[in-house]
Design a protein around this motif. Structure first.
Motif, PDB file in Angstrom:
ATOM      1  N   UNK A 173       0.345  -1.859   0.118  1.00  0.00           N
ATOM      2  CA  UNK A 173       0.079  -0.008   0.322  1.00  0.00           C
ATOM      3  C   UNK A 173       0.545   1.091   0.190  1.00  0.00           C
ATOM      4  N   UNK A 174       2.379   1.095   0.170  1.00  0.00           N
ATOM      5  CA  UNK A 174       3.248   2.441  -0.099  1.00  0.00           C
ATOM      6  C   UNK A 174       3.388   3.068   0.948  1.00  0.00           C
ATOM      7  N   UNK A 175       2.461   2.825   2.495  1.00  0.00           N
ATOM      8  CA  UNK A 175       3.065   2.947   3.696  1.00  0.00           C
ATOM      9  C   UNK A 175       4.565   3.101   4.011  1.00  0.00           C
ATOM     10  N   UNK A 176       4.639   4.385   4.489  1.00  0.00           N
ATOM     11  CA  UNK A 176       6.257   3.910   5.168  1.00  0.00           C
ATOM     12  C   UNK A 176       5.931   4.809   6.390  1.00  0.00           C
ATOM     13  N   UNK A 177       4.678   6.106   7.180  1.00  0.00           N
ATOM     14  CA  UNK A 177       4.192   6.445   8.624  1.00  0.00           C
ATOM     15  C   UNK A 177       4.221   4.899   9.338  1.00  0.00           C
ATOM     16  N   UNK A 178       5.052   4.932  10.092  1.00  0.00           N
ATOM     17  CA  UNK A 178       4.945   3.943  11.448  1.00  0.00           C
ATOM     18  C   UNK A 178       5.262   2.697  10.897  1.00  0.00           C
TER      19      UNK A 178
END
Length: 143
Positions: A122-127
């Motif tokens: 999903x491309x999430x990198x935060x956290x």
């Protein structure tokens, strides 16, 4: 191999790695401390809990992430899940594919910690905790 041997192997690999990085290794007597080893690095002491990492692979066979437990169960009759805190340890250490990773205990809020080698679908990198940011040698250089 049983879980005790697997844990001992992880601990020995972490010890050898940290020693090669210039750490003095101190081993607590007995098996009743919440930390497995203490390192003396640049004149300061750091308590480390070693945990075996379990890998998860992508469809192409490459490593996606590793996980390890950040809590332990106490008691024989009644099991109680106990979480580690800054009062107990300074770092978790795990060893995977020739590399030791050091994760500050403050970054482990849940009962399982995930260390990613690639960006999630999903491309999430935060956290997200990325392996490249927790390579033992690099973490030691920040201390």
């Amino acid at each position: 191999m049983d879980t005790k041997r697997i844990g001992n192997s992880t601990e020995l690999n972490c010890i050898a790695y940290l020693y090669d990085c210039g750490c003095e290794i101190l081993l607590p007597y007995g098996d009743s401390q919440k930390y497995d080893i203490v390192i003396d690095y640049k004149g300061k002491f750091y308590r480390i809990q070693c945990k075996n990492a379990n890998p998860t692979y992508k469809e192409d066979g490459s490593i996606d992430y590793i996980t390890f437990k950040t809590s332990w169960e106490s008691g024989r009759q009644t099991r109680t899940r106990v979480h580690y805190s800054k009062e107990d340890i300074d770092f978790f250490a795990t060893y995977y594919d020739g590399q030791c990773y050091l994760i500050p205990v403050e970054e482990t809020a849940s009962t399982v910690k995930t260390i990613r080698f690639s960006i999630p679908k999903n491309g999430q990198i935060k956290g997200i905790t990325f392996a490249k940011d927790h390579i033992g040698r690099d973490v030691l250089n920040t201390l």
